[in-house]
Design a protein around this motif. Structure first.
Motif, PDB file in Angstrom:
ATOM      1  N   ILE A   1     -15.868  71.874 -36.629  1.00  0.00           N
ATOM      2  CA  ILE A   1     -15.346  71.786 -35.014  1.00  0.00           C
ATOM      3  C   ILE A   1     -15.959  73.329 -34.606  1.00  0.00           C
ATOM      4  N   GLY A   2     -16.544  73.298 -33.201  1.00  0.00           N
ATOM      5  CA  GLY A   2     -17.159  74.155 -32.822  1.00  0.00           C
ATOM      6  C   GLY A   2     -16.909  74.304 -31.165  1.00  0.00           C
ATOM      7  N   LYS A   3     -17.079  75.337 -30.360  1.00  0.00           N
ATOM      8  CA  LYS A   3     -16.991  75.591 -29.095  1.00  0.00           C
ATOM      9  C   LYS A   3     -18.534  76.003 -28.676  1.00  0.00           C
ATOM     10  N   ALA A   4     -18.998  75.954 -27.493  1.00  0.00           N
ATOM     11  CA  ALA A   4     -20.004  76.580 -26.828  1.00  0.00           C
ATOM     12  C   ALA A   4     -19.965  76.628 -25.571  1.00  0.00           C
ATOM     13  N   SER A   5     -20.388  77.634 -24.822  1.00  0.00           N
ATOM     14  CA  SER A   5     -20.509  78.105 -23.618  1.00  0.00           C
ATOM     15  C   SER A   5     -21.698  77.070 -22.806  1.00  0.00           C
ATOM     16  N   ASN A   6     -22.521  76.894 -23.871  1.00  0.00           N
ATOM     17  CA  ASN A   6     -23.609  76.089 -23.322  1.00  0.00           C
ATOM     18  C   ASN A   6     -23.912  75.014 -24.490  1.00  0.00           C
ATOM     19  N   LEU A   7     -23.686  73.700 -24.385  1.00  0.00           N
ATOM     20  CA  LEU A   7     -23.622  72.696 -25.787  1.00  0.00           C
ATOM     21  C   LEU A   7     -25.115  72.519 -26.068  1.00  0.00           C
ATOM     22  N   ARG A   8     -26.141  72.437 -25.079  1.00  0.00           N
ATOM     23  CA  ARG A   8     -27.578  72.243 -25.527  1.00  0.00           C
ATOM     24  C   ARG A   8     -27.984  73.409 -26.292  1.00  0.00           C
ATOM     25  N   THR A   9     -27.876  74.604 -25.985  1.00  0.00           N
ATOM     26  CA  THR A   9     -28.486  75.509 -26.541  1.00  0.00           C
ATOM     27  C   THR A   9     -27.746  76.120 -27.935  1.00  0.00           C
ATOM     28  N   ARG A  10     -26.341  75.734 -28.275  1.00  0.00           N
ATOM     29  CA  ARG A  10     -25.704  75.895 -29.317  1.00  0.00           C
ATOM     30  C   ARG A  10     -25.972  74.980 -30.329  1.00  0.00           C
ATOM     31  N   LEU A  11     -26.215  73.698 -29.976  1.00  0.00           N
ATOM     32  CA  LEU A  11     -26.432  72.827 -31.241  1.00  0.00           C
ATOM     33  C   LEU A  11     -28.048  72.440 -31.228  1.00  0.00           C
ATOM     34  N   ASN A  12     -28.655  73.187 -31.758  1.00  0.00           N
ATOM     35  CA  ASN A  12     -29.828  72.874 -32.144  1.00  0.00           C
ATOM     36  C   ASN A  12     -30.070  73.095 -33.750  1.00  0.00           C
ATOM     37  N   TYR A  13     -31.192  72.787 -34.084  1.00  0.00           N
ATOM     38  CA  TYR A  13     -31.329  72.626 -35.821  1.00  0.00           C
ATOM     39  C   TYR A  13     -31.100  73.783 -36.565  1.00  0.00           C
ATOM     40  N   SER A  14     -30.952  74.985 -35.672  1.00  0.00           N
ATOM     41  CA  SER A  14     -30.683  76.270 -36.622  1.00  0.00           C
ATOM     42  C   SER A  14     -29.493  76.594 -36.718  1.00  0.00           C
ATOM     43  N   HIS A  15     -28.412  75.521 -36.132  1.00  0.00           N
ATOM     44  CA  HIS A  15     -26.964  75.933 -36.457  1.00  0.00           C
ATOM     45  C   HIS A  15     -26.644  75.702 -37.842  1.00  0.00           C
ATOM     46  N   PRO A  16     -25.703  76.563 -38.300  1.00  0.00           N
ATOM     47  CA  PRO A  16     -25.347  76.883 -39.758  1.00  0.00           C
ATOM     48  C   PRO A  16     -24.930  75.495 -40.342  1.00  0.00           C
ATOM     49  N   VAL A  17     -24.213  74.562 -39.544  1.00  0.00           N
ATOM     50  CA  VAL A  17     -23.843  73.304 -40.283  1.00  0.00           C
ATOM     51  C   VAL A  17     -24.967  72.586 -40.833  1.00  0.00           C
ATOM     52  N   PHE A  18     -26.179  72.461 -40.266  1.00  0.00           N
ATOM     53  CA  PHE A  18     -27.374  71.687 -40.756  1.00  0.00           C
ATOM     54  C   PHE A  18     -27.757  72.303 -42.090  1.00  0.00           C
ATOM     55  N   ARG A  19     -27.725  73.576 -42.293  1.00  0.00           N
ATOM     56  CA  ARG A  19     -28.184  74.120 -43.621  1.00  0.00           C
ATOM     57  C   ARG A  19     -27.176  73.635 -44.695  1.00  0.00           C
ATOM     58  N   ARG A  20     -25.810  73.760 -44.288  1.00  0.00           N
ATOM     59  CA  ARG A  20     -24.662  73.273 -45.233  1.00  0.00           C
ATOM     60  C   ARG A  20     -24.938  71.723 -45.816  1.00  0.00           C
ATOM     61  N   LEU A  21     -25.152  71.099 -44.546  1.00  0.00           N
ATOM     62  CA  LEU A  21     -25.338  69.584 -45.059  1.00  0.00           C
ATOM     63  C   LEU A  21     -26.572  69.477 -45.997  1.00  0.00           C
ATOM     64  N   TRP A  22     -27.565  70.037 -45.585  1.00  0.00           N
ATOM     65  CA  TRP A  22     -28.704  69.801 -46.444  1.00  0.00           C
ATOM     66  C   TRP A  22     -28.430  70.546 -48.007  1.00  0.00           C
ATOM     67  N   MET A  23     -27.686  71.535 -48.035  1.00  0.00           N
ATOM     68  CA  MET A  23     -27.612  72.184 -49.370  1.00  0.00           C
ATOM     69  C   MET A  23     -26.484  71.161 -50.048  1.00  0.00           C
ATOM     70  N   ASP A  24     -25.445  70.468 -49.485  1.00  0.00           N
ATOM     71  CA  ASP A  24     -24.518  69.388 -49.903  1.00  0.00           C
ATOM     72  C   ASP A  24     -25.223  68.063 -50.224  1.00  0.00           C
ATOM     73  N   LEU A  25     -26.676  68.056 -49.788  1.00  0.00           N
ATOM     74  CA  LEU A  25     -27.148  66.863 -50.032  1.00  0.00           C
ATOM     75  C   LEU A  25     -26.511  65.570 -49.248  1.00  0.00           C
ATOM     76  N   ILE A  26     -26.060  65.876 -47.842  1.00  0.00           N
ATOM     77  CA  ILE A  26     -25.578  64.993 -47.112  1.00  0.00           C
ATOM     78  C   ILE A  26     -26.810  64.281 -46.246  1.00  0.00           C
ATOM     79  N   GLN A  27     -27.012  63.055 -46.175  1.00  0.00           N
ATOM     80  CA  GLN A  27     -28.208  62.583 -45.271  1.00  0.00           C
ATOM     81  C   GLN A  27     -27.963  62.662 -44.026  1.00  0.00           C
ATOM     82  N   PRO A  28     -28.790  62.814 -43.029  1.00  0.00           N
ATOM     83  CA  PRO A  28     -28.885  62.771 -41.755  1.00  0.00           C
ATOM     84  C   PRO A  28     -28.077  61.506 -40.965  1.00  0.00           C
ATOM     85  N   GLU A  29     -28.383  60.475 -41.865  1.00  0.00           N
ATOM     86  CA  GLU A  29     -27.629  59.197 -41.081  1.00  0.00           C
ATOM     87  C   GLU A  29     -26.231  58.998 -41.701  1.00  0.00           C
TER      88      GLU A  29
END
Length: 125
Positions: free
Chosen positions: A66-94
């Motif tokens: 869960i997160g918050k953002a003052s601008n959702l578009r700029t916060r939720l890009n593919y450099s967001h830390p959760v993407f790295r964690r998902l890939w490290m945990d081998l969770i598929q994007p789908e």
């Protein structure tokens, strides 16, 4: 001397109104059907609003983040830390979807309070 523009002024909401906003946002993030959440295989910049708000990454009914953002578009890009964690945990994007809920200017000062409350109550992974 500049005139006061009352259309831009937003009175501070009462604690009861802030609690109701928390309940509204929390319910949306928890109960929106998984198939209606944003598919991460798509480009988020095409659909994400520029507004402030809250968001959650989900696997079916489980909230991962869960997160918050003052601008959702700029916060939720593919450099967001959760993407790295998902890939490290081998969770598929789908398997993961994103849900967000913009907020009005009246509640911008309460984004952090609402986020902390959701983290405490919902306890994401």
């Amino acid at each position: 001397q500049a005139e006061f523009d009352s259309s831009r002024w937003s009175p501070m909401p009462s604690p009861d109104r802030v609690q109701k906003e928390y309940e509204r946002v929390s319910k949306i993030l928890r109960t929106t059907p998984f198939h209606q959440c944003f598919d991460l295989r798509e480009d988020p910049n095409q659909r994400l609003p520029l507004n402030p708000g809250h968001y959650a990454f989900r696997i079916e009914k489980e909230i991962l983040y869960i997160g918050k953002a003052s601008n959702l578009r700029t916060r939720l890009n593919y450099s967001h830390p959760v993407f790295r964690r998902l890939w490290m945990d081998l969770i598929q994007p789908e398997q993961v979807r994103l849900i967000w809920e913009p907020t009005t200017a009246r509640y911008v000062d309460y984004l952090l309070w609402i986020e902390k409350r959701m983290l405490f109550v919902l306890r994401p992974r």
